[in-house]
Design a protein around this motif. Sequence first.
Motif, mmCIF file in Angstrom:
data_model
loop_
_atom_site.group_PDB
_atom_site.id
_atom_site.type_symbol
_atom_site.label_atom_id
_atom_site.label_comp_id
_atom_site.label_asym_id
_atom_site.label_seq_id
_atom_site.Cartn_x
_atom_site.Cartn_y
_atom_site.Cartn_z
ATOM 1 N N GLY A 57 0.822 -1.198 0.000
ATOM 2 C CA GLY A 57 0.000 0.000 0.000
ATOM 3 C C GLY A 57 0.856 1.248 0.000
ATOM 4 N N ASP A 58 0.183 2.390 0.109
ATOM 5 C CA ASP A 58 0.904 3.659 -0.017
ATOM 6 C C ASP A 58 1.468 4.156 1.313
ATOM 7 O OD1 ASP A 58 -1.312 4.649 1.286
ATOM 8 O OD2 ASP A 58 -2.105 5.741 -0.428
ATOM 9 N N GLY A 59 1.385 3.329 2.353
ATOM 10 C CA GLY A 59 2.024 3.681 3.623
ATOM 11 C C GLY A 59 1.195 4.595 4.495
ATOM 12 N N ARG A 60 -0.028 4.847 4.090
ATOM 13 C CA ARG A 60 -0.850 5.753 4.899
ATOM 14 C C ARG A 60 -1.264 5.083 6.203
ATOM 15 N NH1 ARG A 60 -5.276 8.242 2.240
ATOM 16 N NH2 ARG A 60 -4.075 8.141 0.335
ATOM 17 N N TYR A 61 -1.771 5.885 7.100
ATOM 18 C CA TYR A 61 -2.236 5.444 8.404
ATOM 19 C C TYR A 61 -3.134 4.212 8.253
ATOM 20 C CZ TYR A 61 -3.674 6.103 13.229
ATOM 21 O OH TYR A 61 -3.886 5.937 14.561
ATOM 22 N N TYR A 62 -2.887 3.182 9.057
ATOM 23 C CA TYR A 62 -3.629 1.923 9.061
ATOM 24 C C TYR A 62 -3.092 0.914 8.046
ATOM 25 C CZ TYR A 62 -7.632 -1.207 9.865
ATOM 26 O OH TYR A 62 -8.408 -2.273 10.190
ATOM 27 N N ASN A 63 -2.091 1.325 7.233
ATOM 28 C CA ASN A 63 -1.540 0.420 6.215
ATOM 29 C C ASN A 63 -0.960 -0.839 6.864
ATOM 30 O OD1 ASN A 63 -0.819 0.259 3.260
ATOM 31 N ND2 ASN A 63 1.238 0.058 4.083
ATOM 32 N N GLY A 87 8.084 -3.077 4.486
ATOM 33 C CA GLY A 87 7.396 -2.041 5.247
ATOM 34 C C GLY A 87 5.929 -1.906 4.851
ATOM 35 N N GLY A 88 5.448 -2.862 4.056
ATOM 36 C CA GLY A 88 4.048 -2.800 3.609
ATOM 37 C C GLY A 88 3.849 -1.824 2.461
ATOM 38 N N ILE A 89 4.975 -1.412 1.839
ATOM 39 C CA ILE A 89 4.923 -0.368 0.805
ATOM 40 C C ILE A 89 4.954 -0.956 -0.599
ATOM 41 C CG2 ILE A 89 6.279 1.536 -0.217
ATOM 42 C CD1 ILE A 89 5.012 2.385 2.360
ATOM 43 N N LEU A 90 4.056 -0.497 -1.444
ATOM 44 C CA LEU A 90 4.131 -0.707 -2.897
ATOM 45 C C LEU A 90 3.314 0.419 -3.517
ATOM 46 C CD1 LEU A 90 3.474 -4.510 -3.707
ATOM 47 C CD2 LEU A 90 5.527 -3.216 -4.295
ATOM 48 N N SER A 91 3.907 1.161 -4.419
ATOM 49 C CA SER A 91 3.083 2.143 -5.125
ATOM 50 C C SER A 91 2.094 1.368 -5.994
ATOM 51 C CB SER A 91 3.953 3.061 -5.991
ATOM 52 O OG SER A 91 4.361 2.385 -7.164
ATOM 53 N N THR A 92 1.016 2.019 -6.399
ATOM 54 C CA THR A 92 0.029 1.323 -7.235
ATOM 55 C C THR A 92 0.645 0.820 -8.547
ATOM 56 O OG1 THR A 92 -1.852 2.375 -6.211
ATOM 57 C CG2 THR A 92 -2.138 1.692 -8.495
ATOM 58 N N ASP A 180 11.738 -6.055 -2.123
ATOM 59 C CA ASP A 180 12.114 -4.654 -2.323
ATOM 60 C C ASP A 180 11.005 -4.010 -3.160
ATOM 61 O OD1 ASP A 180 13.076 -2.286 -3.401
ATOM 62 O OD2 ASP A 180 15.131 -3.017 -3.558
ATOM 63 N N PRO A 181 10.339 -2.974 -2.660
ATOM 64 C CA PRO A 181 9.198 -2.435 -3.406
ATOM 65 C C PRO A 181 9.595 -1.621 -4.632
ATOM 66 C CG PRO A 181 9.499 -1.256 -1.310
ATOM 67 C CD PRO A 181 10.532 -2.336 -1.357
ATOM 68 N N VAL A 182 10.883 -1.247 -4.719
ATOM 69 C CA VAL A 182 11.308 -0.309 -5.768
ATOM 70 C C VAL A 182 11.984 -1.011 -6.951
ATOM 71 C CG1 VAL A 182 12.773 1.700 -6.257
ATOM 72 C CG2 VAL A 182 11.581 1.535 -4.057
ATOM 73 N N ALA A 183 12.783 -2.066 -6.663
ATOM 74 C CA ALA A 183 13.715 -2.606 -7.669
ATOM 75 C C ALA A 183 13.038 -3.030 -8.981
ATOM 76 C CB ALA A 183 14.470 -3.786 -7.065
#
Length: 543
Positions: A57-63, A87-92, A180-183
């Motif tokens: 997700g986008d890392g917002r509160y509650y992610n 970290g629970g992060i992935l851009s759409t 890795d959410p970016v690679a």
Amino acid sequence: MSIRTIDTRSYSDQKPGTSGLRKKVPVFRQPHYLENFVQSIFDSITITPEATLVLGGDGRYYNREAIQVILKMAAANGFARVLVGQGGILSTPAASCVIRKYQTLGGIVLSASHNPGGADGDFGIKYNIDNGGPAPEKVTEAIYARSQSIAQYRIFEAPDIALDQLGATSLGSMCVEVIDPVADYADLMESLFDFAAIRALLTSGFRIRFDAMHAVNGPYAREILQRRLGAPAESLMNVVPLPDFGGGHPDPNLTYAHDLVEIMYGDDAPDFGAASDGDGDRNMILGRRFFVTPSDSLAVLAANATLVPGYKQGLAGVARSMPTSAAVDRVAQQLDIPCFETPTGWKFFGNLMDAGKVTLCGEESFGTSSSHVREKDGLWAVLFWLNVLAVQRQPVENIVRTHWARFGRNFYSRYDYEELPTEIAQGIMSHLHDSFGQLAGASFGEHRVLFCDDFCYTDPVDGSISQGQGVRIGFTDGSRIVFRLSGTGTQGATLRVYLEAYEPDASRHHLGAQEALADLIAIALQVSELQARSGREQPTVIT
Ligand code: G16
């Protein structure tokens, strides 16, 4: 550790909107609310024994809390593996990229996009299918139907999974791989664009400013713009993702990206400015003291696509949502490629791209992308512009003005009336419907109505029909007014009024959009009775 089946009761408000289910955080925090929706997703798809799910997700509160719940529910519902962003992060767009690259069953993306976050802010969840794109309406309708009869959900009882460490762990018989959410996404960008040419541009004195708005694209911009392309650190702003976006509204437009806009309209402005939104799929493009409307941006990218390595073979076709200006239609006409008009919502582009009918798509709502993924893609649009600039070596404003001189200019503006009482907004739409008979053939000064209707779309690939997609009033000179209710708000109703006029005469291209559209704006207010019915003198946002 075991699978538990929990009794629950349905919530009546779980109908997905334009892009998934979006509600305030306290709504999602009601007992079983998130779990009900997730179980409804899992009950609406076929989970094979080898099925992999992508999650982020986008890392917002509650992610983070939501990710833990979904991981445990995925384990209890038979997934073999989940790929979850660190970290629970992935851009759409990165989620879409990962779903496609690893050929997974689908993905769950947690985001309320450009809506503000925080404990009382917005949260959202949507399901993407195996092509990497948002679930089509038949799937979202099935999810909603299931949510209305749900009585139980399944969850694996276990301690939380560590999300910050890359690598694999297990949850029962399910494997959780923290990736890795970016690679993968950065590699995909490098395969599409001429990074050497962009690097040469960015290290030759050409100055850029990218505003990540304290949202998900910060780490992506650091890796791609700074590390791989050599942009100086000071050309990136607000790159640390924050759960409440630093209290801001992560919507890249002239109103909410005001820090960037001030820089780009100030003394000593950089050559190029851009911003992306909460989940990294929207973009805004600016030149020095110059705003590129999203509709124009799509048209310029389409016209210049063959300058970019990933598109040098040309475009199969283009598509735009109905309220988006017809600027790209004129490019398609000259390139002799098909141009499709779809309802608002990225999900409508999926079939066209899967069938190979279109390569580039875009929407007036700051969304542009191509068939490299099945979502709109903010950084992709920034890189596309930088690649074009690296070849053209001209200011952004010149590129757009040259484009207008060649294709004509589609003056365009959108007025948003946010947080209207729902019955008032619906009343305005009903009044417009009731006026169709009177409006047909009516004249307003020099403008004569050619048609008025409620847009209905038949998908050319699967024949599915989507009705009630926005009231259109078309005039004989090609200008248009469109009214529609947003499907992404969480508070009351947002009425959008879209205005467009085509101007072939280059001697009038210097006019401001508000000036050029003044007549149409007056007609829109008159026919809708908007001010009297809503009590609003001014829109909340004008773009
Ligand atoms: C979503 C959809 C877009 C749509 C936008 C605005 O974007 O994916 O296709 O254009 O909402 O929709 P509405 O006018 O109904 O508010 P995002 O960036 O919010 O996911």
